[in-house]
Write an enzyme that holds these catalytic residues in place. Structure first.
Site, PDB file in Angstrom:
ATOM      1  N   HIS A 101       0.883  -1.171   0.000  1.00 49.66           N
ATOM      2  CA  HIS A 101       0.000   0.000   0.000  1.00 49.66           C
ATOM      3  C   HIS A 101       0.921   1.222   0.000  1.00 49.66           C
ATOM      4  O   HIS A 101       2.018   1.171   0.580  1.00 49.66           O
ATOM      5  CB  HIS A 101      -0.837   0.116   1.275  1.00 49.66           C
ATOM      6  CG  HIS A 101      -1.744  -1.033   1.577  1.00 49.66           C
ATOM      7  ND1 HIS A 101      -1.317  -2.173   2.185  1.00 49.66           N
ATOM      8  CD2 HIS A 101      -3.078  -1.181   1.395  1.00 49.66           C
ATOM      9  CE1 HIS A 101      -2.349  -2.995   2.359  1.00 49.66           C
ATOM     10  NE2 HIS A 101      -3.429  -2.420   1.880  1.00 49.66           N
ATOM     11  N   ASP A 104       2.375   1.985   3.357  1.00 51.67           N
ATOM     12  CA  ASP A 104       3.271   0.984   3.986  1.00 51.67           C
ATOM     13  C   ASP A 104       4.729   1.387   3.802  1.00 51.67           C
ATOM     14  O   ASP A 104       5.592   0.990   4.591  1.00 51.67           O
ATOM     15  CB  ASP A 104       3.168  -0.398   3.303  1.00 51.67           C
ATOM     16  CG  ASP A 104       1.790  -0.993   3.351  1.00 51.67           C
ATOM     17  OD1 ASP A 104       1.004  -0.611   4.232  1.00 51.67           O
ATOM     18  OD2 ASP A 104       1.506  -1.847   2.486  1.00 51.67           O
ATOM     19  N   GLU A 232     -10.721  -7.116  -4.454  1.00 49.21           N
ATOM     20  CA  GLU A 232     -10.491  -8.154  -3.439  1.00 49.21           C
ATOM     21  C   GLU A 232     -11.734  -8.227  -2.556  1.00 49.21           C
ATOM     22  O   GLU A 232     -11.938  -7.379  -1.681  1.00 49.21           O
ATOM     23  CB  GLU A 232      -9.256  -7.803  -2.603  1.00 49.21           C
ATOM     24  CG  GLU A 232      -8.945  -8.876  -1.579  1.00 49.21           C
ATOM     25  CD  GLU A 232      -7.751  -8.516  -0.705  1.00 49.21           C
ATOM     26  OE1 GLU A 232      -6.777  -7.922  -1.217  1.00 49.21           O
ATOM     27  OE2 GLU A 232      -7.814  -8.823   0.491  1.00 49.21           O
ATOM     28  N   GLU A 268      -8.878 -13.745  -1.342  1.00 44.25           N
ATOM     29  CA  GLU A 268      -8.178 -14.053  -0.082  1.00 44.25           C
ATOM     30  C   GLU A 268      -8.925 -15.168   0.644  1.00 44.25           C
ATOM     31  O   GLU A 268     -10.140 -15.103   0.841  1.00 44.25           O
ATOM     32  CB  GLU A 268      -8.099 -12.804   0.804  1.00 44.25           C
ATOM     33  CG  GLU A 268      -7.413 -13.138   2.121  1.00 44.25           C
ATOM     34  CD  GLU A 268      -7.192 -11.967   3.052  1.00 44.25           C
ATOM     35  OE1 GLU A 268      -6.770 -10.894   2.568  1.00 44.25           O
ATOM     36  OE2 GLU A 268      -7.439 -12.127   4.252  1.00 44.25           O
ATOM     37  N   ASP A 307     -11.018 -11.567  10.780  1.00 44.30           N
ATOM     38  CA  ASP A 307      -9.969 -11.754   9.786  1.00 44.30           C
ATOM     39  C   ASP A 307      -8.640 -11.950  10.510  1.00 44.30           C
ATOM     40  O   ASP A 307      -7.961 -10.981  10.835  1.00 44.30           O
ATOM     41  CB  ASP A 307      -9.953 -10.457   8.954  1.00 44.30           C
ATOM     42  CG  ASP A 307      -9.202 -10.587   7.669  1.00 44.30           C
ATOM     43  OD1 ASP A 307      -8.888 -11.719   7.276  1.00 44.30           O
ATOM     44  OD2 ASP A 307      -8.932  -9.530   7.054  1.00 44.30           O
ATOM     45  N   ASP A 309      -5.922 -13.531   9.455  1.00 43.20           N
ATOM     46  CA  ASP A 309      -4.746 -13.448   8.575  1.00 43.20           C
ATOM     47  C   ASP A 309      -3.602 -14.347   9.040  1.00 43.20           C
ATOM     48  O   ASP A 309      -2.460 -13.891   9.217  1.00 43.20           O
ATOM     49  CB  ASP A 309      -4.242 -11.996   8.485  1.00 43.20           C
ATOM     50  CG  ASP A 309      -5.103 -11.129   7.585  1.00 43.20           C
ATOM     51  OD1 ASP A 309      -5.939 -11.674   6.840  1.00 43.20           O
ATOM     52  OD2 ASP A 309      -4.938  -9.895   7.618  1.00 43.20           O
ATOM     53  N   ASP A 338      -0.690 -12.501   2.540  1.00 47.74           N
ATOM     54  CA  ASP A 338      -1.331 -11.450   3.341  1.00 47.74           C
ATOM     55  C   ASP A 338      -1.598 -12.066   4.714  1.00 47.74           C
ATOM     56  O   ASP A 338      -2.730 -12.388   5.064  1.00 47.74           O
ATOM     57  CB  ASP A 338      -2.622 -10.982   2.662  1.00 47.74           C
ATOM     58  CG  ASP A 338      -3.168  -9.720   3.310  1.00 47.74           C
ATOM     59  OD1 ASP A 338      -2.582  -9.273   4.313  1.00 47.74           O
ATOM     60  OD2 ASP A 338      -4.180  -9.183   2.819  1.00 47.74           O
TER      61      ASP A 338
HETATM   62  C1  XLS Z   1      -7.725  -6.531   4.517  1.00 48.77           C
HETATM   63  C2  XLS Z   1      -7.217  -6.768   3.186  1.00 48.77           C
HETATM   64  C3  XLS Z   1      -6.117  -5.837   2.715  1.00 48.77           C
HETATM   65  C4  XLS Z   1      -5.934  -5.915   1.233  1.00 48.77           C
HETATM   66  C5  XLS Z   1      -5.144  -4.794   0.641  1.00 48.77           C
HETATM   67  O1  XLS Z   1      -8.481  -7.307   5.077  1.00 48.77           O
HETATM   68  O2  XLS Z   1      -6.810  -8.114   3.118  1.00 48.77           O
HETATM   69  O3  XLS Z   1      -4.930  -6.085   3.402  1.00 48.77           O
HETATM   70  O4  XLS Z   1      -5.332  -7.116   0.850  1.00 48.77           O
HETATM   71  O5  XLS Z   1      -5.650  -3.555   0.960  1.00 48.77           O
HETATM   72 CA    CA Z   2      -7.440 -10.475   5.503  1.00 45.63          CA
HETATM   73 CA    CA Z   3      -5.832  -9.228   1.504  1.00 45.60          CA
END
Ligand code: XLS
Ligand code: CA
Ligand code: CA
Length: 438
Positions: A101, A104, A232, A268, A307, A309, A338
């Site tokens: 991003h 980032d 996404e 994702e 989420d 991750d 991610d």
């Molecule tokens: C958040 C998203 C984000 C996207 C990019 O849940 O996964 O990280 O991948 O903005």
């Molecule tokens: Ca995520």
């Molecule tokens: Ca993501």
């Protein structure tokens, strides 16, 4: 520039009997599977935000990891140290791509003009680092969810001023993506949704989002961006309801606004499960619509409704993912981790263990998915399941030339209907286990 991860060697493939925690057991970049190298099947990417920025802060506590890389956080010196750390990290793992991003890669300034100046400076530095390596940008994006100005959305905001800032960020992020040779550009609509319909004009908001995306396509193409734009999908979090709920919803939206030729999906895994789908469902829906672009490779936790991750370790899931990907003929994008270390996993070694885990999980998934395709039993079953349509009438239906009257007449001729045949689910689940575990 001195080495940052001093106690970590270059990670090598050592085979499945290895117990070396800093070696691959399945990811063997040059091994050929179904005619292609593993590294080509699996273009892995590092997510700048989780790997180089996030340091363990959650809603209840502050950082547990040190990601200052020997500098003062929030400075350009820190931004550059992150670049150094990121390139050393990718090179030690043999990762060829990164995703980012805008915010980032630099500390965001109060004034967008200064932010953009910093972005120019840091991307010059990243470009320099890229030279002499085979590392490239997989995709770029603009963070249109963290800054308080986006509290009511970015493309879906009520404020024309905020809409202009969203446009400015997309414009800049597209320029940076092109500068870094990025293959894709992502729209993740974290704040594009609503908390309550009582204060929301859904139609207007969706039209504004589409208009912004159209402007992005026009501008992107005008500056030489030839890659794919991605949506996404995610159903919720941070918003209660997000407009890009799942792949089917996002594809419908793209078609409605004539954006489907320029966009694909970035799927994702964790977002799929939040939407009440399996990961492979989202991949299949994207693939059959010609919109399987890229993957954010992670996993959620079935006991938690948010989420998380996590780094993917579930080989059954990665096998099913790779089965879909192989059947779809591969990705035009890649596999972006991610994913973040769990908060108590706070050392440099943990960062490497996490990526080794993720890469091995997908490598093993690829091996098993290829075996499943070579085995052929699942394919044969599915083909046979629909075999009754392999006749003149079936072809007529496929061509859209059949009428209800015609089919009803055939039903009337038959009088009673034959059993359509067993779905054999348990048997097929056993086939998968046989291929996976012998
Ligand atoms: C958040 C998203 C984000 C996207 C990019 O849940 O996964 O990280 O991948 O903005
Ligand atoms: Ca995520
Ligand atoms: Ca993501």
């Amino acid at each position: 520039m001195s080495e940052i991860f001093t106690n970590i060697p270059k990670i090598q493939y050592e085979g499945k009997s290895s117990k070396n925690p800093l070696a691959f057991r399945y990811y063997d970049a040059d091994r050929v599977i179904l005619g292609k190298k593993m590294s080509e099947h699996l273009p892995f990417a590092m997510a700048w935000w989780h790997n180089l920025c996030a340091a363990g802060t959650d809603m209840f506590g502050r950082d547990t990891a040190d990601k200052s890389f020997g500098t003062e956080k929030g400075t350009m010196e820190h931004a550059k140290a992150k670049v150094d750390a990121g390139f050393e990290f990718m090179q030690k793992l043999g990762i060829k791509y990164f995703c980012f991003h805008d915010v980032d890669i630099i500390p965001e300034a109060e004034d967008i003009n200064e932010t953009n100046r910093r972005l120019d400076e840091i991307t010059d530095y990243i470009l320099e680092k890229m030279q002499g390596t085979d590392i490239k940008c997989l995709w770029g994006t603009a963070n249109m969810f963290s800054n308080p100005r986006f509290m009511n959305g970015a493309g879906s905001t009520n404020s024309l001023d905020v809409y202009c800032f969203a446009a400015a960020q997309i414009k800049k992020a597209l320029e940076l993506t092109v500068k870094l040779g990025g293959k894709g550009y992502v729209f993740w609509g974290g704040r594009e949704g609503y908390e309550t319909l009582l204060n929301t004009d859904v139609k207007l908001e969706q039209e504004h989002i589409a208009a912004l995306m159209k402007m992005a396509v026009t501008y992107g193409r005008s500056i030489g961006f030839t890659g794919d734009f991605y949506i996404e999908p995610k159903p919720k979090e941070p918003m209660k309801h997000q407009y890009d709920f799942d792949a089917a919803t996002a594809i419908g939206f793209l078609r409605q606004y004539g954006l489907d030729k320029d966009f694909k999906m970035n799927i994702e895994a964790n977002h799929a499960t939040l939407a009440g789908h399996t990961f492979r469902h989202e991949l299949r829906i994207s693939a059959i619509n010609g919109m399987l672009g890229s993957i954010d490779a992670n996993q959620g936790d079935y006991l938690l409704g948010w989420d998380t991750d996590e780094f993917p370790y579930d080989v059954y899931e990665s096998t099913m993912c790779m089965y879909e990907v192989l059947k779809a003929g591969g990705l035009t994008g890649g596999f972006n981790f991610d994913a973040k270390n769990r908060r108590p996993s706070n050392t440099y070694e943990d960062m490497f263990h996490a990526y080794i885990l993720g890469m091995d999980t997908f490598a093993l998934g690829l091996i098993k998915a290829a075996e499943m395709i070579e085995d052929g039993e699942l394919d044969a079953f599915v083909a046979n399941k629909y075999a009754s349509f392999n006749c003149e009438l079936g072809e007529k239906i496929a061509r859209g030339e059949c009428t209800l009257e015609e089919l009803a007449a055939r039903a009337a001729d038959m009088g009673t209907c034959a059993n359509p045949g067993s779905g054999r689910q348990e048997y097929l689940e056993g086939v998968v286990n046989r291929v996976m575990f012998g």
